[in-house]
Design an enzyme around this catalytic site. Structure first.
Site, PDB file in Angstrom:
ATOM      1  N   ALA A  71       0.826  -1.209   0.000  1.00  0.00           N
ATOM      2  CA  ALA A  71       0.000   0.000   0.000  1.00  0.00           C
ATOM      3  C   ALA A  71       0.863   1.263   0.000  1.00  0.00           C
ATOM      4  O   ALA A  71       0.481   2.286  -0.557  1.00  0.00           O
ATOM      5  CB  ALA A  71      -0.914  -0.001   1.223  1.00  0.00           C
ATOM      6  N   THR A  72       2.008   1.177   0.630  1.00  0.00           N
ATOM      7  CA  THR A  72       2.906   2.339   0.653  1.00  0.00           C
ATOM      8  C   THR A  72       3.258   2.724  -0.784  1.00  0.00           C
ATOM      9  O   THR A  72       3.229   3.904  -1.158  1.00  0.00           O
ATOM     10  CB  THR A  72       4.174   2.004   1.469  1.00  0.00           C
ATOM     11  N   ASN A 154      -6.516   3.512  10.553  1.00  0.00           N
ATOM     12  CA  ASN A 154      -5.813   2.334  11.060  1.00  0.00           C
ATOM     13  C   ASN A 154      -5.715   2.278  12.576  1.00  0.00           C
ATOM     14  O   ASN A 154      -5.597   1.209  13.156  1.00  0.00           O
ATOM     15  CB  ASN A 154      -4.419   2.245  10.428  1.00  0.00           C
ATOM     16  N   GLN A 182      -7.564  -0.313   5.443  1.00  0.00           N
ATOM     17  CA  GLN A 182      -8.214  -0.808   6.670  1.00  0.00           C
ATOM     18  C   GLN A 182      -9.712  -1.037   6.479  1.00  0.00           C
ATOM     19  O   GLN A 182     -10.396  -1.436   7.421  1.00  0.00           O
ATOM     20  CB  GLN A 182      -7.977   0.172   7.832  1.00  0.00           C
ATOM     21  N   SER A 202      -3.872  -3.493   0.216  1.00  0.00           N
ATOM     22  CA  SER A 202      -2.661  -4.247   0.527  1.00  0.00           C
ATOM     23  C   SER A 202      -3.039  -5.639   1.015  1.00  0.00           C
ATOM     24  O   SER A 202      -3.792  -5.773   1.983  1.00  0.00           O
ATOM     25  CB  SER A 202      -1.889  -3.501   1.625  1.00  0.00           C
ATOM     26  N   ALA A 203      -2.505  -6.685   0.368  1.00  0.00           N
ATOM     27  CA  ALA A 203      -2.969  -8.058   0.637  1.00  0.00           C
ATOM     28  C   ALA A 203      -2.768  -8.491   2.090  1.00  0.00           C
ATOM     29  O   ALA A 203      -3.598  -9.205   2.641  1.00  0.00           O
ATOM     30  CB  ALA A 203      -2.252  -9.029  -0.300  1.00  0.00           C
ATOM     31  N   HIS A 204      -1.664  -8.040   2.713  1.00  0.00           N
ATOM     32  CA  HIS A 204      -1.381  -8.601   4.048  1.00  0.00           C
ATOM     33  C   HIS A 204      -2.325  -8.084   5.131  1.00  0.00           C
ATOM     34  O   HIS A 204      -2.307  -8.571   6.256  1.00  0.00           O
ATOM     35  CB  HIS A 204       0.087  -8.389   4.441  1.00  0.00           C
ATOM     36  N   THR A 240       9.249  -7.933 -13.153  1.00  0.00           N
ATOM     37  CA  THR A 240       8.619  -9.246 -13.349  1.00  0.00           C
ATOM     38  C   THR A 240       7.488  -9.443 -12.351  1.00  0.00           C
ATOM     39  O   THR A 240       7.640  -9.148 -11.165  1.00  0.00           O
ATOM     40  CB  THR A 240       9.688 -10.350 -13.183  1.00  0.00           C
ATOM     41  N   CYS A 327       4.196   1.092  11.522  1.00  0.00           N
ATOM     42  CA  CYS A 327       5.208   1.854  10.783  1.00  0.00           C
ATOM     43  C   CYS A 327       5.843   2.932  11.658  1.00  0.00           C
ATOM     44  O   CYS A 327       6.884   3.454  11.343  1.00  0.00           O
ATOM     45  CB  CYS A 327       4.592   2.508   9.556  1.00  0.00           C
TER      46      CYS A 327
HETATM   47  N1  PLP Z   1      -2.284   2.647   4.732  1.00  0.00           N
HETATM   48  C1  PLP Z   1      -2.868   2.252   5.873  1.00  0.00           C
HETATM   49  C2  PLP Z   1      -4.173   2.872   6.284  1.00  0.00           C
HETATM   50  C3  PLP Z   1      -2.269   1.279   6.679  1.00  0.00           C
HETATM   51  O1  PLP Z   1      -2.857   0.902   7.813  1.00  0.00           O
HETATM   52  C4  PLP Z   1      -1.025   0.733   6.272  1.00  0.00           C
HETATM   53  C5  PLP Z   1      -0.321  -0.241   7.133  1.00  0.00           C
HETATM   54  O2  PLP Z   1      -0.379  -0.153   8.352  1.00  0.00           O
HETATM   55  C6  PLP Z   1      -0.468   1.167   5.073  1.00  0.00           C
HETATM   56  C7  PLP Z   1      -1.124   2.130   4.327  1.00  0.00           C
HETATM   57  C8  PLP Z   1       0.834   0.619   4.575  1.00  0.00           C
HETATM   58  O3  PLP Z   1       0.641  -0.694   4.120  1.00  0.00           O
HETATM   59  P1  PLP Z   1       1.816  -1.571   3.509  1.00  0.00           P
HETATM   60  O4  PLP Z   1       2.452  -2.258   4.665  1.00  0.00           O
HETATM   61  O5  PLP Z   1       1.157  -2.534   2.586  1.00  0.00           O
HETATM   62  O6  PLP Z   1       2.738  -0.654   2.798  1.00  0.00           O
END
Ligand code: PLP
Length: 393
Positions: A71-72, A154, A182, A202-204, A240, A327
Site C-alpha cells: 500500500a505504501t 488504522n 483498513q 494491501s494483501a497482508h 517481473t 510503521c
Molecule cells: N495505509 C494504511 C491505512 C495502513 O494501515 C497501512 C499499514 O499499516 C499502510 C497504508 C501501509 O501498508 P503496507 O504495509 O502494505 O505498505
C-alpha cells in the site's frame, strides 16, 4: 495460549490462500511474459486472479488495477503520479487536501511533494477521531487537484465519509483517492456505488501475503509510470510479476469481500465483548463511537498506564497488541491519532490498539480480558501519577 490482536498491523495468511499459492513456487514458476509453455501456462491463473480483484471491488475491467509491492507504493504512485501528470505542468492546480490522520505513506509523501511546490491542506479529526465531509469540502479551493482521504483509520477504526466526499469531488471535477487498506473486508467496498478515481489496498491486511498490493485506477484517470524498465502491466509498472502473490491476493480479496458479514456479526460481537469488559475498568477512554468504527478495532487509553508498559505485560502473557501504527512503532512517540484528537497529552501516551480478525476466537478474547484487567490493576498500583491524580481529583 498465544493471542494475536494486532490485525490492523498485519494478518495471518488464510490457509486457503497458502494452498492456492504453493504451485507457483514449484511447477508453475514460469515468467508470464515469456512466450514458451512455462510462461503461457501461468497466464490464465494471473488473469483469473485479476478477475477476482475486479469482481471483489465491483468494477469493470476497462478500469485498471495496478499491482504494486504494498500500500505504501500504491499511495506513493498515486500522489507522485498526480504531481507529474498535473501539478508539475500546471502550478495553478497545485493544491491537495488530505486528513491529518492519514497513514505516513500518504503524509510523508505529501510532505516530500510540498518541497516541490505542492500546497497541502490537512483537515483535522473531531473529538471522536472522525472526519466531517463538510470540513473536507471547506478545505477545497479552486486550485485543488486531489482529495486523498482514507476509508477507515488504522488506529481508531473510524470510518470516514468516503461516499459523500467522493460525490462532492466528482461534482467539483476534483480527483479523489482513498487509502482503503483498513476498510477492505470490514465494510462493503463497492466501487459501483462509491465514485472513487484511485483506491489503495494491501494483501497482508486481509489474510493475503506481505509484499503485494494494488492501486485501482478508474478508466480515463491513468497516471504516469513511475517504474520504468519493462512492458509488464501494460507498461504501467515495470518488473517481473510476482505471480504467486498476485494469485494469493486475488483469492484473499475475494475471501475478504465475502466475509464482510461475518466481520460485522461474529467479529463485531467479540470486539464489543472485549470493549465492554475493558472499558468497565476505571478511568478508561475508548476513542470513537463503536457503530462508526470498523468492527474489529479498539483504541483504548487507561489513565496512569503507559501504553508501552501494558503492551509488555500483555506480551509476557502471549498477547500481541500495539500502541498504534506498526510503521511508527520504532519510536516511543505519543499516539499520533490521540494527539490529533486533542485528548490531554497524558492520554496520547497511554493509547493501545487491539484489532481482531475473523480468525480470533472467543477463548482468546476471554483470556485477553483476564490478563488485561489484572495488568491494569498491577500497573496502576505502581503508577505514582495515577495515585496522585486520584488523590487530588
Ligand atoms: N495505509 C494504511 C491505512 C495502513 O494501515 C497501512 C499499514 O499499516 C499502510 C497504508 C501501509 O501498508 P503496507 O504495509 O502494505 O505498505
Amino acid at each position: 495460549m498465544r493471542v494475536y490482536l494486532d490485525n490492523n498491523a498485519t494478518t495471518k495468511v488464510d490457509p486457503l490462500v497458502t494452498v492456492k499459492m504453493q504451485p507457483f513456487f514449484e511447477e508453475l514458476y514460469g515468467n508470464p511474459n515469456s512466450l514458451h509453455k512455462y510462461g503461457m501456462e501461468v497466464r490464465p491463473h494471473l488473469n483469473q486472479a485479476m478477475g477476482e480483484m475486479y469482481d471483489a471491488l465491483n468494477v469493470p475491467d476497462q478500469d485498471d488495477i495496478l499491482i504494486t509491492s504494498c500500500a505504501t507504493e500504491s499511495n506513493n504512485a498515486v500522489l507522485k503520479g498526480i504531481y507529474f501528470k498535473y501539478i508539475a505542468k500546471d502550478p495553478d492546480k497545485n493544491h491537495i487536501v488530505a486528513t491529518s490522520v492519514e497513514h505516513p505513506a500518504v503524509l510523508d509523501t505529501l510532505h516530500f511533494l510540498s518541497e516541490y511546490g505542492v500546497d497541502v491542506t490537512l483537515v483535522d479529526v473531531d473529538e471522536n477521531g472522525g472526519i466531517s465531509a463538510e470540513a473536507i469540502k471547506n478545505a477545497v479551493t479552486d486550485k485543488t487537484i486531489l482529495i486523498s482521504m482514507m476509508w477507515a483509520n488504522n488506529e481508531t477504526g473510524m470510518i470516514f465519509p468516503v461516499e459523500e466526499v467522493a460525490a462532492f469531488a466528482k461534482e467539483k471535477e476534483i480527483l479523489f483517492h482513498t487509502d482503503a487498506v483498513q476498510a477492505i473486508g470490514k465494510v462493503h467496498v463497492d466501487l459501483s456505488k462509491v465514485n472513487v478515481d484511485y483506491l489503495t489496498f494491501s494483501a497482508h491486511k486481509f489474510h493475503g501475503p506481505k509484499g503485494i498490493g494494488g492501486l485501482y485506477v478508474k478508466k480515463g484517470k491513468e497516471l504516469p509510470n513511475l517504474l520504468h524498465g519493462g512492458e509488464q502491466m501494460g507498461g504501467k509498472r515495470a518488473g517481473t510479476l510476482n505471480v504467486a502473490y498476485i494469485v494469493g491476493m486475488g483469492l484473499a480479496l475475494r475471501q475478504a469481500a465475502g466475509h464482510v458479514e461475518k466481520m460485522n456479526s461474529y467479529v463485531r460481537d467479540l470486539r464489543d465483548k472485549l470493549e465492554d469488559a475493558l472499558s468497565s475498568i476505571a478511568d478508561t477512554i475508548v476513542v470513537g463511537p463503536r457503530e462508526q468504527r470498523t468492527p474489529n478495532t479498539i483504541l483504548i487509553s487507561l489513565r496512569g498506564i503507559e501504553g508501552e508498559s501494558m503492551l509488555w505485560d500483555l506480551n509476557r502473557a502471549g498477547i500481541a497488541a500495539s500502541t498504534g501504527s506498526a510503521c511508527a512503532s520504532e519510536s516511543l512517540e505519543a499516539n499520533p491519532v490521540m494527539s490529533a484528537i486533542g485528548e490531554d497529552p497524558e492520554l496520547a501516551h497511554t493509547a493501545m490498539r487491539l484489532s481482531l480478525s475473523r480468525f480470533t476466537t472467543e477463548a482468546e478474547i476471554d483470556r485477553t480480558i483476564e490478563v488485561f484487567t489484572k495488568a491494569a490493576e498491577r500497573l496502576r498500583s505502581i503508577s505514582s501519577t495515577y495515585a496522585y491524580t486520584n488523590e487530588v481529583g
